[in-house]
Design a protein around this motif. Structure first.
Motif, PDB file in Angstrom:
ATOM      1  N   TRP A 253       0.821  -1.217   0.000  1.00  0.00           N
ATOM      2  CA  TRP A 253       0.000   0.000   0.000  1.00  0.00           C
ATOM      3  C   TRP A 253       0.855   1.267   0.000  1.00  0.00           C
ATOM      4  O   TRP A 253       0.471   2.258  -0.595  1.00  0.00           O
ATOM      5  N   GLN A 254       2.019   1.241   0.641  1.00  0.00           N
ATOM      6  CA  GLN A 254       2.869   2.433   0.649  1.00  0.00           C
ATOM      7  C   GLN A 254       3.424   2.712  -0.748  1.00  0.00           C
ATOM      8  O   GLN A 254       3.517   3.855  -1.176  1.00  0.00           O
ATOM      9  N   THR A 255       3.755   1.657  -1.466  1.00  0.00           N
ATOM     10  CA  THR A 255       4.226   1.810  -2.843  1.00  0.00           C
ATOM     11  C   THR A 255       3.122   2.396  -3.711  1.00  0.00           C
ATOM     12  O   THR A 255       3.373   3.246  -4.566  1.00  0.00           O
ATOM     13  N   ARG A 256       1.877   1.976  -3.478  1.00  0.00           N
ATOM     14  CA  ARG A 256       0.760   2.514  -4.258  1.00  0.00           C
ATOM     15  C   ARG A 256       0.513   3.994  -3.944  1.00  0.00           C
ATOM     16  O   ARG A 256       0.139   4.765  -4.827  1.00  0.00           O
ATOM     17  N   ILE A 257       0.755   4.409  -2.715  1.00  0.00           N
ATOM     18  CA  ILE A 257       0.651   5.842  -2.397  1.00  0.00           C
ATOM     19  C   ILE A 257       1.722   6.597  -3.180  1.00  0.00           C
ATOM     20  O   ILE A 257       1.451   7.647  -3.772  1.00  0.00           O
ATOM     21  N   ASP A 258       2.937   6.050  -3.216  1.00  0.00           N
ATOM     22  CA  ASP A 258       4.029   6.681  -3.970  1.00  0.00           C
ATOM     23  C   ASP A 258       3.654   6.803  -5.443  1.00  0.00           C
ATOM     24  O   ASP A 258       3.841   7.860  -6.051  1.00  0.00           O
ATOM     25  N   LEU A 259       3.096   5.741  -6.014  1.00  0.00           N
ATOM     26  CA  LEU A 259       2.693   5.777  -7.427  1.00  0.00           C
ATOM     27  C   LEU A 259       1.582   6.793  -7.673  1.00  0.00           C
ATOM     28  O   LEU A 259       1.601   7.506  -8.681  1.00  0.00           O
TER      29      LEU A 259
ATOM     30  N   LEU B 107       1.007   9.517  -5.980  1.00  0.00           N
ATOM     31  CA  LEU B 107       1.589  10.865  -5.908  1.00  0.00           C
ATOM     32  C   LEU B 107       2.397  11.181  -7.162  1.00  0.00           C
ATOM     33  O   LEU B 107       2.361  12.314  -7.659  1.00  0.00           O
ATOM     34  N   LYS B 108       3.107  10.218  -7.703  1.00  0.00           N
ATOM     35  CA  LYS B 108       3.855  10.439  -8.951  1.00  0.00           C
ATOM     36  C   LYS B 108       2.908  10.776 -10.094  1.00  0.00           C
ATOM     37  O   LYS B 108       3.177  11.679 -10.889  1.00  0.00           O
ATOM     38  N   GLU B 109       1.779  10.053 -10.179  1.00  0.00           N
ATOM     39  CA  GLU B 109       0.786  10.339 -11.216  1.00  0.00           C
ATOM     40  C   GLU B 109       0.229  11.748 -11.047  1.00  0.00           C
ATOM     41  O   GLU B 109       0.053  12.474 -12.016  1.00  0.00           O
ATOM     42  N   TRP B 110      -0.047  12.137  -9.807  1.00  0.00           N
ATOM     43  CA  TRP B 110      -0.581  13.469  -9.530  1.00  0.00           C
ATOM     44  C   TRP B 110       0.419  14.522  -9.993  1.00  0.00           C
ATOM     45  O   TRP B 110       0.041  15.526 -10.598  1.00  0.00           O
ATOM     46  N   LEU B 111       1.715  14.304  -9.701  1.00  0.00           N
ATOM     47  CA  LEU B 111       2.743  15.263 -10.115  1.00  0.00           C
ATOM     48  C   LEU B 111       2.834  15.413 -11.624  1.00  0.00           C
ATOM     49  O   LEU B 111       3.133  16.498 -12.133  1.00  0.00           O
TER      50      LEU B 111
ATOM     51  N   HIS C 130      -0.214  17.784 -12.520  1.00  0.00           N
ATOM     52  CA  HIS C 130      -0.400  19.047 -11.830  1.00  0.00           C
ATOM     53  C   HIS C 130       0.925  19.771 -11.651  1.00  0.00           C
ATOM     54  O   HIS C 130       1.968  19.150 -11.500  1.00  0.00           O
ATOM     55  N   GLU C 131       0.850  21.091 -11.618  1.00  0.00           N
ATOM     56  CA  GLU C 131       2.031  21.894 -11.358  1.00  0.00           C
ATOM     57  C   GLU C 131       1.984  22.341  -9.913  1.00  0.00           C
ATOM     58  O   GLU C 131       0.953  22.819  -9.427  1.00  0.00           O
ATOM     59  N   LEU C 132       3.078  22.157  -9.208  1.00  0.00           N
ATOM     60  CA  LEU C 132       3.133  22.563  -7.811  1.00  0.00           C
ATOM     61  C   LEU C 132       3.261  24.069  -7.687  1.00  0.00           C
ATOM     62  O   LEU C 132       4.015  24.686  -8.423  1.00  0.00           O
TER      63      LEU C 132
END
Length: 91
Positions: free
Chosen positions: A72-78, A80-84, A87-89
Motif C-alpha cells: 500500500w505504501q508503494t501505491r501511495i508513492d505511485l 503521488l507520482k501520477e498526480w505530479l 499538476h504543477e506545484l
C-alpha cells in the motif's frame, strides 16, 4: 482520547494460550529455520530510489490504501507520482 484503538491484523497481542502453543525456533525443521533466517533482513539497496520520511495523511487515505493489501505504501508513492505528472506545484 477515549476511542478504542483499531486492531491491525499485522499488529496484535498473543494470548497466553497462543504463546504456550507456539513452537520455539530451534524446534522447527532445519530447512524451515534456514528459510526463515534468510528473510530476516533485506540488506542495503544497490541503488536506493526511495527516501525514508514521515508524513501525516488523513485516516481516510491511509485506510483506503491499506485496504488494498500489501504494497500500500508503494501505491501511495505511485499515486503521488501520477498526480505530479498532471499538476504543477505552487511555490
Amino acid at each position: 482520547m477515549n476511542s478504542k484503538p483499531k486492531i491491525d491484523q499485522e499488529d496484535f497481542e498473543w494470548t497466553a494460550a497462543e504463546l504456550k502453543a507456539a513452537k520455539k525456533f530451534a524446534d522447527l525443521p532445519k530447512s524451515l529455520q534456514t528459510k526463515l533466517a534468510s528473510r530476516k533482513s533485506r540488506g542495503t539497496q544497490v541503488l536506493p530510489t526511495k527516501i525514508s520520511t514521515t508524513i501525516r495523511l488523513s485516516s481516510e487515505v491511509i485506510d483506503s490504501f491499506k485496504a488494498t493489501g500489501a504494497g500500500w505504501q508503494t501505491r501511495i508513492d505511485l499515486a503521488l507520482k501520477e498526480w505530479l505528472k498532471e499538476h504543477e506545484l505552487a511555490s
